[in-house]
Each structure stands twice: as structure tokens, then as C-alpha cells.
Write a protein that holds these residues in place. Sequence first.
Motif, PDB file in Angstrom:
ATOM      1  N   ASN A   1     -10.511  30.625  19.292  1.00 49.31           N
ATOM      2  CA  ASN A   1     -10.877  31.762  18.645  1.00 49.31           C
ATOM      3  C   ASN A   1     -12.716  31.660  18.787  1.00 49.31           C
ATOM      4  O   ASN A   1     -13.082  30.600  19.068  1.00 49.31           O
ATOM      5  CB  ASN A   1     -10.534  32.048  17.435  1.00 49.31           C
ATOM      6  N   PRO A   2     -13.296  32.812  18.564  1.00 43.61           N
ATOM      7  CA  PRO A   2     -14.775  32.934  19.081  1.00 43.61           C
ATOM      8  C   PRO A   2     -15.790  32.003  18.350  1.00 43.61           C
ATOM      9  O   PRO A   2     -16.485  31.269  19.166  1.00 43.61           O
ATOM     10  CB  PRO A   2     -15.164  34.381  18.618  1.00 43.61           C
ATOM     11  N   ARG A   3     -15.470  31.873  17.080  1.00 36.68           N
ATOM     12  CA  ARG A   3     -16.293  30.801  16.363  1.00 36.68           C
ATOM     13  C   ARG A   3     -16.197  29.311  16.886  1.00 36.68           C
ATOM     14  O   ARG A   3     -17.062  28.569  16.812  1.00 36.68           O
ATOM     15  CB  ARG A   3     -15.964  30.829  14.868  1.00 36.68           C
ATOM     16  N   VAL A   4     -14.880  28.968  17.316  1.00 34.03           N
ATOM     17  CA  VAL A   4     -14.699  27.641  17.844  1.00 34.03           C
ATOM     18  C   VAL A   4     -15.213  27.389  19.290  1.00 34.03           C
ATOM     19  O   VAL A   4     -16.134  26.625  19.445  1.00 34.03           O
ATOM     20  CB  VAL A   4     -13.170  27.189  17.754  1.00 34.03           C
ATOM     21  N   ALA A   5     -15.101  28.451  20.019  1.00 37.96           N
ATOM     22  CA  ALA A   5     -15.400  28.684  21.450  1.00 37.96           C
ATOM     23  C   ALA A   5     -17.236  28.318  21.545  1.00 37.96           C
ATOM     24  O   ALA A   5     -17.357  27.791  22.179  1.00 37.96           O
ATOM     25  CB  ALA A   5     -15.064  29.829  22.210  1.00 37.96           C
ATOM     26  N   PHE A   6     -17.743  29.251  20.550  1.00 35.29           N
ATOM     27  CA  PHE A   6     -19.363  29.106  20.587  1.00 35.29           C
ATOM     28  C   PHE A   6     -19.767  27.902  20.034  1.00 35.29           C
ATOM     29  O   PHE A   6     -20.812  27.515  20.583  1.00 35.29           O
ATOM     30  CB  PHE A   6     -19.862  30.542  19.889  1.00 35.29           C
ATOM     31  N   ARG A   7     -19.011  27.467  19.158  1.00 36.17           N
ATOM     32  CA  ARG A   7     -19.584  25.899  18.678  1.00 36.17           C
ATOM     33  C   ARG A   7     -19.292  24.896  19.664  1.00 36.17           C
ATOM     34  O   ARG A   7     -20.477  24.269  20.138  1.00 36.17           O
ATOM     35  CB  ARG A   7     -18.609  25.536  17.503  1.00 36.17           C
ATOM     36  N   HIS A   8     -18.225  24.742  20.371  1.00 37.43           N
ATOM     37  CA  HIS A   8     -18.204  23.926  21.580  1.00 37.43           C
ATOM     38  C   HIS A   8     -19.021  24.366  22.661  1.00 37.43           C
ATOM     39  O   HIS A   8     -19.608  23.545  23.503  1.00 37.43           O
ATOM     40  CB  HIS A   8     -16.607  24.065  22.059  1.00 37.43           C
ATOM     41  N   ALA A   9     -19.486  25.738  22.883  1.00 40.03           N
ATOM     42  CA  ALA A   9     -20.244  25.965  24.057  1.00 40.03           C
ATOM     43  C   ALA A   9     -21.816  25.393  23.835  1.00 40.03           C
ATOM     44  O   ALA A   9     -22.499  25.205  24.915  1.00 40.03           O
ATOM     45  CB  ALA A   9     -20.384  27.589  24.050  1.00 40.03           C
ATOM     46  N   VAL A  10     -22.095  25.060  22.441  1.00 39.96           N
ATOM     47  CA  VAL A  10     -23.276  24.506  22.326  1.00 39.96           C
ATOM     48  C   VAL A  10     -23.244  23.241  22.163  1.00 39.96           C
ATOM     49  O   VAL A  10     -24.249  22.345  21.663  1.00 39.96           O
ATOM     50  CB  VAL A  10     -24.170  25.385  21.150  1.00 39.96           C
ATOM     51  N   GLY A  11     -22.077  22.480  22.054  1.00 41.09           N
ATOM     52  CA  GLY A  11     -21.901  21.143  21.894  1.00 41.09           C
ATOM     53  C   GLY A  11     -22.078  20.637  20.485  1.00 41.09           C
ATOM     54  O   GLY A  11     -22.628  19.270  20.438  1.00 41.09           O
TER      55      GLY A  11
ATOM     56  N   THR B   1     -24.764  30.364  27.303  1.00 35.95           N
ATOM     57  CA  THR B   1     -24.052  30.118  26.112  1.00 35.95           C
ATOM     58  C   THR B   1     -22.763  31.131  26.204  1.00 35.95           C
ATOM     59  O   THR B   1     -21.631  30.771  25.694  1.00 35.95           O
ATOM     60  CB  THR B   1     -24.880  30.059  24.799  1.00 35.95           C
ATOM     61  N   ARG B   2     -22.986  32.485  26.228  1.00 38.79           N
ATOM     62  CA  ARG B   2     -21.865  33.540  26.006  1.00 38.79           C
ATOM     63  C   ARG B   2     -21.067  33.216  27.235  1.00 38.79           C
ATOM     64  O   ARG B   2     -19.638  33.392  26.826  1.00 38.79           O
ATOM     65  CB  ARG B   2     -22.318  34.680  26.011  1.00 38.79           C
ATOM     66  N   GLN B   3     -21.420  32.979  28.476  1.00 35.43           N
ATOM     67  CA  GLN B   3     -20.624  32.716  29.545  1.00 35.43           C
ATOM     68  C   GLN B   3     -19.662  31.704  29.467  1.00 35.43           C
ATOM     69  O   GLN B   3     -18.560  31.567  29.455  1.00 35.43           O
ATOM     70  CB  GLN B   3     -21.358  32.769  30.874  1.00 35.43           C
ATOM     71  N   ILE B   4     -20.383  30.573  28.916  1.00 36.40           N
ATOM     72  CA  ILE B   4     -19.591  29.340  28.655  1.00 36.40           C
ATOM     73  C   ILE B   4     -18.445  29.404  27.551  1.00 36.40           C
ATOM     74  O   ILE B   4     -17.349  29.051  27.642  1.00 36.40           O
ATOM     75  CB  ILE B   4     -20.538  28.133  28.445  1.00 36.40           C
ATOM     76  N   ALA B   5     -19.010  30.058  26.499  1.00 37.89           N
ATOM     77  CA  ALA B   5     -18.037  30.337  25.405  1.00 37.89           C
ATOM     78  C   ALA B   5     -16.800  31.260  26.191  1.00 37.89           C
ATOM     79  O   ALA B   5     -15.633  30.898  25.416  1.00 37.89           O
ATOM     80  CB  ALA B   5     -18.778  31.092  24.453  1.00 37.89           C
ATOM     81  N   ALA B   6     -16.937  32.260  26.763  1.00 34.76           N
ATOM     82  CA  ALA B   6     -16.041  33.108  27.144  1.00 34.76           C
ATOM     83  C   ALA B   6     -15.063  32.323  28.061  1.00 34.76           C
ATOM     84  O   ALA B   6     -13.866  32.175  27.736  1.00 34.76           O
ATOM     85  CB  ALA B   6     -16.790  34.147  28.099  1.00 34.76           C
ATOM     86  N   VAL B   7     -15.507  31.350  28.844  1.00 34.45           N
ATOM     87  CA  VAL B   7     -14.512  30.477  29.431  1.00 34.45           C
ATOM     88  C   VAL B   7     -13.874  29.656  28.839  1.00 34.45           C
ATOM     89  O   VAL B   7     -12.581  29.280  28.829  1.00 34.45           O
ATOM     90  CB  VAL B   7     -15.479  29.849  30.787  1.00 34.45           C
ATOM     91  N   ILE B   8     -14.469  28.884  27.837  1.00 33.16           N
ATOM     92  CA  ILE B   8     -13.848  28.079  26.889  1.00 33.16           C
ATOM     93  C   ILE B   8     -12.665  28.787  26.051  1.00 33.16           C
ATOM     94  O   ILE B   8     -11.403  28.145  25.755  1.00 33.16           O
ATOM     95  CB  ILE B   8     -14.676  27.331  25.887  1.00 33.16           C
TER      96      ILE B   8
END
Length: 486
Positions: A38-48, A24-31
Motif C-alpha cells: 500500500n502507498p504508506r509502506v511503498a513510500f517509506r521503503h522508497a526513502v529507505g 521518490t514518487r516513481q520509486i514508490a510507484a514501482v515498489i
Amino acid sequence: MTDAGIRRQINDLRTALHRQGASTRQIAAVISERLHLNPRVAFRHAVGLSQAQVADLYNRRWPSEHPKTFKQISYWECWQGPGSPASSASARAPSYEDLVRLAALYGCLVDDLLLGPRRAPITTAAGTPWPAEGLSGADASNYADETGHDALITVAILTGEGTTTVRLSRRQFTELLAAGGLVAMLPGTEPVPERGAAYFRQVLSAHQCGHHLIDPAAHITALSRQLGRIEHSRGAVSRADARELRQVQSEYAEHVSWLYRELGHLAACRAWIERAVTWALEAGDTSMVTYMMLRNASIALDQRDPAQAIDLARAAQHAPWQLPPVLQGVAKAYEARGHALTGTVASAELDDATRLIATRSVTSGPAYLRFFGADFADVQRATCYVDAGTPARAVTILQSKITALPVSHHRDRAAYLARLGTAHAADQVPDAAAIAAMGSLGEARRAGSEHVLAELGQIDRVLTTRWPGQENVRQFHDALQSTTAA
């Protein structure tokens, strides 16, 4: 591109990365990198998840009278992070509790949501990389003060556009350490598998660098939990990886033994030394085996047993395997201290110790030896002068070390001030001894160091026996009695 097109692009990217085995962290980093989110948006999208889905999951897990809506999630995501305004018409900073809960929903760390999955180095106020020898960028000067207030720990984060400041309470800092949440703040840290040796070493490094910010018992609780996770991970990896994880466990055991020593629990300290030795032998880490031999030599010095200290130090120097130069230097310093307890300043051994310790490299050798440097060698020399009966020579060394310490290094300042108090007492200057001891007492309280408090008890016995009528001596004695009785 339309919003629907962006969402489709994110979904395709997440699916492709997930198939490649990305975390999840790697996916969020790429997104975050590709779409500038920003990180909060990226991590939400990383978990779909959509904002509405996050709000629904939040409310189910933590029901309250005021349930979250997608608007709250949107406000938190529009907030630009630490250093930006806390609120505006469309952006509001989440509370620490909300960050913890979002991190739980996304399966990440709190500092991931603050700063993203990739970090720049932490800096001190002077702008130097962190941590050279500890978390000197943290302002914990009021830690454990007598008012009982939870002090703020301030960490400066170097970003591409300057410096951002993150402030955490001592409780929050403790929780982050316990969860491994400061791992990615270490300089040069890249995402690593969260159950591999590199990850667990990063967690340990965060504890070591932050050892002076919270009391030892909190570190022990968190590290014990991590040891259980390491043991669980060993059952699911190859034989070679399991052996490396065993070596990591010995490194954890070494630090836990030191923490128990700080708490004054010598039985537990020795038990963890034995555990560290056992695990190190299984892993083939002969340096750790020698280091634990020297830990026992250090305990013997504390107990003023020169014969045992000298025997252990010599045995370490003649171990049937090659030692890093820094370990040879530590062994020579401890042998010299043993001789000092018999009244002899072993100048040659001290000079050799200083030379060998000076060869320490921050990029090679066991990580647990990185805290040994010129300051350690100088303090050992000063201690030898005190024990051998020439304390005046120690005073100048110790005063220079004390003034150079970062403000947040309470434990080191407590130890150095206690040594200075011992030196002044041996030099027949009771007022100066009591003043130094009083300063050490305040720092020892903040650091939760029972080890230093025991040393202060020895100073108190000398001062009250020889100079019971001195006002500063009485004040120090009363303050120490109040502390030990509490």
C-alpha cells in the motif's frame, strides 16, 4: 520469500532506480506495483526507512508527551486506505495531521499516501469522469455557511473495484491545493518532474478546477508561492525550457488576475493582466496576449463602457496573428455585448460567437480557454437581451442554466442568479428580481465573490429606487447591507 529477502529485494530495487535518476514518487510507484504494497509502506521503503526510524524522525521533528512508536507506524500502514474501516486490532487510520507529517518526512504529498503515486480519474456521483468543467464531484454546499463550521468536501475516486470516497475539510482542501497535493488526482495524470512545466500546469489546473470550493484569496496565496518556485526553476534549465516556464507563468498570472477580479480588486487585476501580457510576449504566446485584451474588454463591459469594449473586441479580432476559433468567438460575444449597451442586439455576431465557441476542443488549444463553451455563449446572449431592453427573452435562458449547474458551483450560480435578478428588474417584476438577487447573495457569500456582490449592489439600487415598499425588496436590501457591513 522471507521478510529479510523482501527487504533485500526492495533495497536493491530502490538503489537501482535511484541510480537511474528516478524520483521518490516513481520509486514508490514501482515498489507498490511489483510487491503489491500500500502507498504508506511503498513510500517509506522508497526513502529507505524502517518503521522505527520513521517513528524516531517523527518524534524529533514534532516532540510531544506521547511519542510515536514503530507500532503506530505499523497501524497506519496496515490500514487499507479511504473507504476501509478506520480501525481494527492491527490497523488504524492516521489523522490528517499525521498524514501531513508523514508526507513531509517522505517528501511526497498527502494524497500520495492515501491513494498512491498513480491515480484513477475522479468521478462525480453519477460516475462521469472528473473534471469536465470543474470539480463537480465535490459536495461543498455548506461552504462558508453562517454557522462558521468547516464544511466537508467529498471527492469520489474511481478505483479498479468501484468507488472510494475521500472527505476533506475546507481547510484541508486548501492546504492540499497550496502544496500542489491534488495534482495527481487529475484524470490521466502520470508522474512528471516536480519542477517542470507539466508539473506546474497540473498544479494550476487543480486550482482552476477547484476555484469554486475555496475563497479566491487562498488560491492567490498558493499560486503566488508556486510562481516563486517557477522563477527559481527557470534558473536551472535550458533556454527553451525557461521560455516554456515563462509561458506557464503567464498562465498563472491570467488566473490570478481573474481571482483578483472576483475579490473586487480591479487595480490588482489589471496589474496581473499586464504581467500576463509581458510574460506571454516573452514566451511568444500570442493567444494569451489576445485573451488579456479581451479580459480588459470584459472589465469595460462591467463598467458599462461600450466604446472601449467594442474597440478592444475588434482589435482582438484583427490581431496580426492567427487566433483559436474560441477566442474569435469570445471577441465577437464581447463586441455584441458592447452593442447591446447602446440598445442593439447584434444577432449576427452572437450567432457567429456561438458557432466559433462550439468548435472548442478539450484536447487542443490553450488550456486556459477550456472553460468557454455553450453555457458561456448562451449567458452572453442573455446578457445582451437584458442590456438591449428585451429582458424577458433572457429569463428563460438564465433559468435553464441555473437549474443545470452542479450543486458545488457557487460562483457560477451567484453570477447567473444576479443576471436573472437584473433581467426580472428590467422586466418590471420586482418580487422575482429580489428573490433571485437574494439567492445570488447567499451563493456569492459562499464563493467569496466581491465581483458578484458589486453587481448585486447595482440591482439593489434599481429595486430600492423603483419599488422601495416591496417586502422582498426590503429583505434583500437589508441582507445585502448586512453582508457589505460585515
